[in-house]
Design an enzyme around this catalytic site. Structure first.
Site, mmCIF file in Angstrom:
data_model
loop_
_atom_site.group_PDB
_atom_site.id
_atom_site.type_symbol
_atom_site.label_atom_id
_atom_site.label_comp_id
_atom_site.label_asym_id
_atom_site.label_seq_id
_atom_site.Cartn_x
_atom_site.Cartn_y
_atom_site.Cartn_z
ATOM 1 C CG ASN A 1 -0.256 0.020 2.504
ATOM 2 O OD1 ASN A 1 0.379 1.024 2.856
ATOM 3 N ND2 ASN A 1 -0.321 -1.069 3.251
ATOM 4 N N GLY B 1 -2.023 -9.884 3.896
ATOM 5 C CA GLY B 1 -1.855 -10.561 2.609
ATOM 6 C C GLY B 1 -0.404 -10.811 2.243
ATOM 7 C CG ASP C 1 2.723 -5.178 2.405
ATOM 8 O OD1 ASP C 1 3.961 -5.275 2.384
ATOM 9 O OD2 ASP C 1 2.123 -4.102 2.611
ATOM 10 C CE1 TYR D 1 -5.678 -1.909 -0.426
ATOM 11 C CE2 TYR D 1 -4.266 -1.591 -2.320
ATOM 12 C CZ TYR D 1 -4.572 -1.322 -1.001
ATOM 13 O OH TYR D 1 -3.782 -0.469 -0.278
HETATM 14 N N1 AR6 Z 1 1.954 -15.799 -2.141
HETATM 15 C C1 AR6 Z 1 1.271 -15.579 -3.289
HETATM 16 N N2 AR6 Z 1 0.051 -14.992 -3.326
HETATM 17 C C2 AR6 Z 1 -0.497 -14.633 -2.144
HETATM 18 C C3 AR6 Z 1 0.142 -14.827 -0.891
HETATM 19 C C4 AR6 Z 1 1.421 -15.443 -0.930
HETATM 20 N N3 AR6 Z 1 2.124 -15.671 0.190
HETATM 21 N N4 AR6 Z 1 -0.672 -14.342 0.082
HETATM 22 C C5 AR6 Z 1 -1.780 -13.876 -0.524
HETATM 23 N N5 AR6 Z 1 -1.690 -14.049 -1.862
HETATM 24 P P1 AR6 Z 1 -3.379 -9.099 -1.134
HETATM 25 P P2 AR6 Z 1 -4.054 -6.576 -2.525
HETATM 26 C C6 AR6 Z 1 -2.639 -13.641 -2.942
HETATM 27 O O1 AR6 Z 1 -4.536 -8.927 -0.228
HETATM 28 O O2 AR6 Z 1 -5.400 -7.088 -2.879
HETATM 29 C C7 AR6 Z 1 -2.122 -5.507 2.255
HETATM 30 O O3 AR6 Z 1 -2.596 -5.209 3.539
HETATM 31 C C8 AR6 Z 1 -4.070 -13.399 -2.561
HETATM 32 O O4 AR6 Z 1 -4.794 -14.614 -2.576
HETATM 33 O O5 AR6 Z 1 -2.080 -9.520 -0.564
HETATM 34 O O6 AR6 Z 1 -3.239 -5.881 -3.589
HETATM 35 C C9 AR6 Z 1 -1.294 -4.364 1.670
HETATM 36 O O7 AR6 Z 1 -0.528 -3.710 2.668
HETATM 37 C C10 AR6 Z 1 -4.521 -12.450 -3.671
HETATM 38 O O8 AR6 Z 1 -4.914 -13.176 -4.833
HETATM 39 O O9 AR6 Z 1 -3.063 -7.710 -1.957
HETATM 40 C C11 AR6 Z 1 -2.354 -3.474 1.102
HETATM 41 O O10 AR6 Z 1 -2.924 -2.645 2.103
HETATM 42 C C12 AR6 Z 1 -3.265 -11.673 -4.029
HETATM 43 O O11 AR6 Z 1 -2.187 -12.385 -3.413
HETATM 44 C C13 AR6 Z 1 -3.386 -4.444 0.597
HETATM 45 O O12 AR6 Z 1 -3.222 -5.637 1.368
HETATM 46 C C14 AR6 Z 1 -3.236 -10.224 -3.556
HETATM 47 O O13 AR6 Z 1 -3.848 -10.118 -2.269
HETATM 48 C C15 AR6 Z 1 -3.173 -4.801 -0.854
HETATM 49 O O14 AR6 Z 1 -4.238 -5.597 -1.304
#
Ligand code: AR6
Length: 188
Positions: free
Chosen positions: A35, A43, A45, A138
């Site tokens: 973010n 997630g 991050d 997101y």
């Molecule tokens: N490896 C691969 N993919 C993953 C993993 C992992 N270890 N963990 C989750 N995913 P998200 P966003 C997938 O929420 O939507 C954070 O708080 C998950 O299933 O990580 O861009 C940041 O600080 C999904 O398909 O990212 C921001 O505030 C994808 O990764 C916010 O979340 C992205 O999910 C960003 O949200």
């Protein structure tokens, strides 16, 4: 699942698809769905900062203090160390929040992929692993994100011939399958 041969490749074999935890990928850079604060979150991050350790946050703080005092804008990207992860670097990018107002969300999502790959090319990095930016917290639907991200990657790979592999890493096999069904790569 998890074997890269389970899924098709695209863009002449330069784009591969797999299921797994992106923090375990031994590539030149893993991309973080960050973010704008660059101060961590849930997630991917959260997983990246946990796996890589405090060296990543230290560089993020420095980037905020010097180049981005007001935070990294949506669609932007910056590079840090990967700390203790097997990858060498983390490229942090900020995806759009689906359904929120403002400029075109698809264009912002495309810029995440383009800008991340531009940094990789500038740094001479050949292998880059991406999570599905914006499709978790997101809220971007995977079907729509698949079309947007695949076109952005295809275009960027034409601009950056030094990039050998873009590895798309999905946490869930269902997401990898939806991606494969909805991607818009040229069938060549
Ligand atoms: N490896 C691969 N993919 C993953 C993993 C992992 N270890 N963990 C989750 N995913 P998200 P966003 C997938 O929420 O939507 C954070 O708080 C998950 O299933 O990580 O861009 C940041 O600080 C999904 O398909 O990212 C921001 O505030 C994808 O990764 C916010 O979340 C992205 O999910 C960003 O949200």
């Amino acid at each position: 699942m998890g074997d890269p041969t389970d899924y098709p490749s695209f863009a002449g074999g330069r784009v591969t698809v797999k299921v797994g935890d992106i923090t375990q990928e031994a590539v030149d850079a893993v991309v973080n769905a960050a973010n704008g604060t660059l101060m961590g979150g849930g997630g991917v991050d959260g997983a990246i900062h946990r796996a890589g350790g405090p060296a990543i946050m230290e560089e993020c703080r420095n980037i905020r203090a010097t180049r981005y005092p007001d935070g990294l804008p949506t669609g932007g990207a910056v590079i840090t160390t990967a700390g203790r992860m097997p990858a060498r670097h983390v490229i942090h990018t900020v995806g759009p929040v689906y359904g929120s107002g403002g400029p075109d969300r698809a264009e912002e999502l495309a810029r995440c992929y383009r800008n991340s790959l531009e940094i990789a090319a500038e740094e001479g990095l050949a292998k880059v692993a991406f999570p599905a930016i914006s499709t978790g917290i997101y809220g971007y639907p995977m079907e729509e994100a698949a079309a947007v991200s695949s076109l952005a990657i295809q275009e960027a790979l034409r601009s950056f011939p030094s990039i050998e592999e873009v590895r798309l890493v999905f946490f869930l096999s269902r997401d990898a399958e939806v991606f494969v069904r909805h991607q818009a790569f040229d069938a060549r």
